[in-house]
Design a protein around this motif. Structure first.
Motif, mmCIF file in Angstrom:
data_model
loop_
_atom_site.group_PDB
_atom_site.id
_atom_site.type_symbol
_atom_site.label_atom_id
_atom_site.label_comp_id
_atom_site.label_asym_id
_atom_site.label_seq_id
_atom_site.Cartn_x
_atom_site.Cartn_y
_atom_site.Cartn_z
ATOM 1 N N GLY A 398 11.529 4.459 5.995
ATOM 2 C CA GLY A 398 10.745 4.691 7.198
ATOM 3 C C GLY A 398 10.361 3.457 7.977
ATOM 4 O O GLY A 398 9.610 3.547 8.962
ATOM 5 N N VAL A 399 10.856 2.283 7.568
ATOM 6 C CA VAL A 399 10.548 1.030 8.258
ATOM 7 C C VAL A 399 11.849 0.338 8.656
ATOM 8 O O VAL A 399 12.787 0.255 7.858
ATOM 9 C CB VAL A 399 9.696 0.094 7.375
ATOM 10 C CG1 VAL A 399 9.471 -1.239 8.071
ATOM 11 C CG2 VAL A 399 8.363 0.750 7.044
ATOM 12 N N ALA A 400 11.906 -0.146 9.887
ATOM 13 C CA ALA A 400 13.073 -0.871 10.387
ATOM 14 C C ALA A 400 12.715 -2.349 10.526
ATOM 15 O O ALA A 400 11.743 -2.699 11.204
ATOM 16 C CB ALA A 400 13.519 -0.316 11.729
ATOM 17 N N ARG A 401 13.495 -3.179 9.861
ATOM 18 C CA ARG A 401 13.303 -4.627 9.949
ATOM 19 C C ARG A 401 14.580 -5.233 10.503
ATOM 20 O O ARG A 401 15.678 -4.827 10.119
ATOM 21 C CB ARG A 401 13.003 -5.228 8.577
ATOM 22 C CG ARG A 401 11.679 -4.797 7.987
ATOM 23 C CD ARG A 401 11.427 -5.442 6.624
ATOM 24 N NE ARG A 401 10.093 -5.156 6.122
ATOM 25 C CZ ARG A 401 9.764 -4.064 5.449
ATOM 26 N NH1 ARG A 401 10.703 -3.150 5.182
ATOM 27 N NH2 ARG A 401 8.525 -3.872 5.046
ATOM 28 N N GLY A 402 14.425 -6.214 11.395
ATOM 29 C CA GLY A 402 15.642 -6.762 11.967
ATOM 30 C C GLY A 402 15.458 -8.068 12.688
ATOM 31 O O GLY A 402 14.386 -8.686 12.662
#
Length: 577
Positions: A398-402
């Motif tokens: 549920g978390v987007a890191r980029g």
């Protein structure tokens, strides 16, 4: 992506004037004018500046207080923890700081966060584990408010040395990235050494993290620390140079001096870790330039932070043992090969998601399972290929890191500030940033970022341009010109390698070499010259000899079979009109 060609032009009389007063060729005079260097005095300063031109390190805000706290730590025999970062800039900065502290007798330890475990930023719990009474951050910390407060609550002093953008206060009471004005919002630290806090056009504002660590070492020497005075800090230039070229900061002013002088230390290879890195990188006895570092040593150093634990990189850079340095460098070389494979896989998957059509004003792609360690490289490749800011995000639970990479026309940190309510965290520079958000917010983030891009960047700015320094005749390209243009080294961001252009060249014997490169001979009147375009094999079918072409190139020397031959290193070609 097709680029527009722009030829820089200057009044011929002014070129002639600068050429004569500065004793340089008209071609070099035009190149220097393009870089804003317009007087004979400025030409001399730019081309011949050296160690003696280094600025006073105490010109950096917070430096004097920071040095006095280190003096106190030395007197009290306190343990000091240097908190670094997992990229080349942060790793070399940590090595510089640890080395300088140990040379003045301080018991210095270091902590490098793990990308996957800790993420980016300052982690004060490392100081508790090390039983340190003083933490010095390098290349991080300027927005670490909670971490700095937590350290202070435990009675641990913090000195922040960083070069990332600070926050400023806004009317709403929130922070936003500085745009050149306003009151700064700083963490609770004993001292904050960050050139971005300076006003005006100081030559120190664009220092990399390693550059700031080097200035800290210079300040320790200037303060007359026991066993570390005078020029004792100069051997740290090799590490400062590696971090400076890795972080893609402007190669002008102080950065130019650090890199220019540091390259000499790298060439001499007195540090076992640097010697071993050169060997596995294939540099060996080859001439080391800024560009060759960017494509050889820097990716290997970065590989540890991208795929695993990079703490051993600092051990490599500090090692005095040849066998240890050789083993650690071989380990990095293997990691780099793994990184290349993973990067290519993610890039191909991202390209497939993007599809064959032209992208909109911004590229935002996400998927589960993409390796976080290569997202920045993939974003960079996307931004370069399509001429658009690119955001590449990896989704998990549920978390987007980029990571994001931008184009010159768009300040990506300012853009992220415009939709900060959708983000859990973000930070970085005008051209590169990291970000985290809830996966559910991605669609809204896409809409918001497209709106910001369309509002702030004119459409014609999305077409990449190729700026040509000067138009020359083929007969002007001589060994003497090549030697003179080498005075511009080190070249890179804000001081690019000179690009020259020539029209209406005949093409002789075009061929593909090495599977990817274009080799040919060009002719104008009675003059012929070899030319090579690396990665330009796709243009082979368009060169129906003896078709005429316009070419943009950097002149250089091809050393082969014991001889030295003039060669044009092609950057772009097109059919002559």
């Amino acid at each position: 992506m097709q680029r527009r060609w722009f030829l820089n032009r200057t009044n011929p009389e002014f070129i002639d004037y600068l050429s004569k007063t500065a004793s340089v060729s008209p071609v070099l005079a035009q190149v220097l004018i393009n870089r804003g260097i317009r007087t004979a005095g400025d030409v001399g300063d730019f081309l011949s500046s050296g160690i003696t031109a280094l600025s006073d390190p105490f010109g950096l805000p917070g430096m004097r207080l920071a040095v006095e706290r280190v003096r106190e730590a030395s007197r009290r025999r306190e343990r000091v923890l240097v908190h670094g970062d997992y990229d080349t800039d942060g790793l070399t900065a940590a090595a510089i700081m640890v080395c300088a502290l140990r040379m003045i007798g301080v018991e210095a330890h270091y902590f490098i966060p793990h990308r996957m475990v800790h993420g980016y930023g300052f982690h004060p719990q490392a100081a508790v584990a090390a039983n340190a009474r003083l933490i010095i951050t390098v290349d991080c910390g300027i927005t670490s408010f909670e971490a700095s407060s937590a350290a202070k609550a435990r009675g641990i002093d913090v000195i922040i040395t960083d070069h990332h953008e600070p926050l400023t206060a806004t009317a709403s009471g929130k922070g936003e990235f500085d745009t050149g004005h306003g009151d700064f919002v700083l963490p609770e630290a004993l001292a904050v050494v960050n050139p971005k806090l300076m006003t005006g056009d100081s030559g120190l504002r664009e220092l990399a993290g390693a550059g700031i660590a080097f200035k800290f070492a210079q300040a320790l020497a200037a303060a007359g620390m026991p066993g570390f005075s005078g020029d004792a800090f100069l051997p740290l230039l090799d590490l400062a140079a590696l971090g400076t070229v890795a972080d893609v900061v402007p190669l002008t002013g102080e950065n130019r001096i650090i890199l220019k002088e540091g390259l000499e230390y790298i060439r001499n290879g007195k540090r076992p870790g640097i010697r071993a890195l050169k060997e596995v990188s294939g540099l060996g006895a080859k001439e080391v330039k800024a560009g060759s570092l960017s494509f050889t040593m820097v990716p290997r150093v970065n590989a540890a932070g991208r795929l695993g634990d990079s703490g051993d990189v600092v051990r490599l850079l500090l090692s005095e043992k040849e066998d240890e340095a050789a083993d650690l460098s071989a380990w990095l070389d293997g990691l780099n090969s793994d990184r290349q494979r993973i990067e290519e896989q993610v890039y191909q998957e991202a390209a497939e998601k993007l599809g064959p059509s032209e992208p909109g004003p911004v590229i935002i792609l996400s998927a589960e399972g993409w390796h976080q360690g290569v997202l920045g490289i993939v974003a960079s490749r996307m931004a370069e290929k399509y001429g658009r800011p690119a955001f590449i995000l990896s989704v998990k639970e549920g978390v987007a890191r980029g990571s994001a990479r931008s184009i010159p026309a768009f300040d990506i940190c300012r853009g992220l500030t415009g939709c900060r309510e959708l983000l859990l965290s973000f930070g970085g520079h005008k051209q590169a940033a990291g970000l985290t958000m809830k996966t559910a917010h991605i669609p809204e983030f896409v809409r918001a970022m497209k709106d910001i891009m369309e509002r702030e960047v004119e459409e014609d700015k999305l077409v990449p341009s190729l700026e040509i320094d000067a138009s020359v005749r083929l007969a002007d390209v001589t060994h003497a010109l090549v030697k003179e243009l080498e005075l511009l080294e080190p070249t890179g961001y804000a001081n690019p390698e000179p690009l020259l252009g020539t029209r209406d060249l005949s093409v002789v014997n075009p061929r593909i070499v090495g599977g990817r490169h274009l080799k040919l001979t060009v002719r104008k009147h009675s003059r012929t010259m070899d030319a090579i375009g690396f990665g330009m094999a796709a243009l082979y079918d368009d060169l129906d000899s003896p078709a005429a072409i316009d070419a943009v190139f950097t002149p250089g020397i091809n050393q082969w079979n014991g001889g030295r031959y003039l060669q044009l290193f092609l950057k772009a070609v097109r059919p002559s009109i």
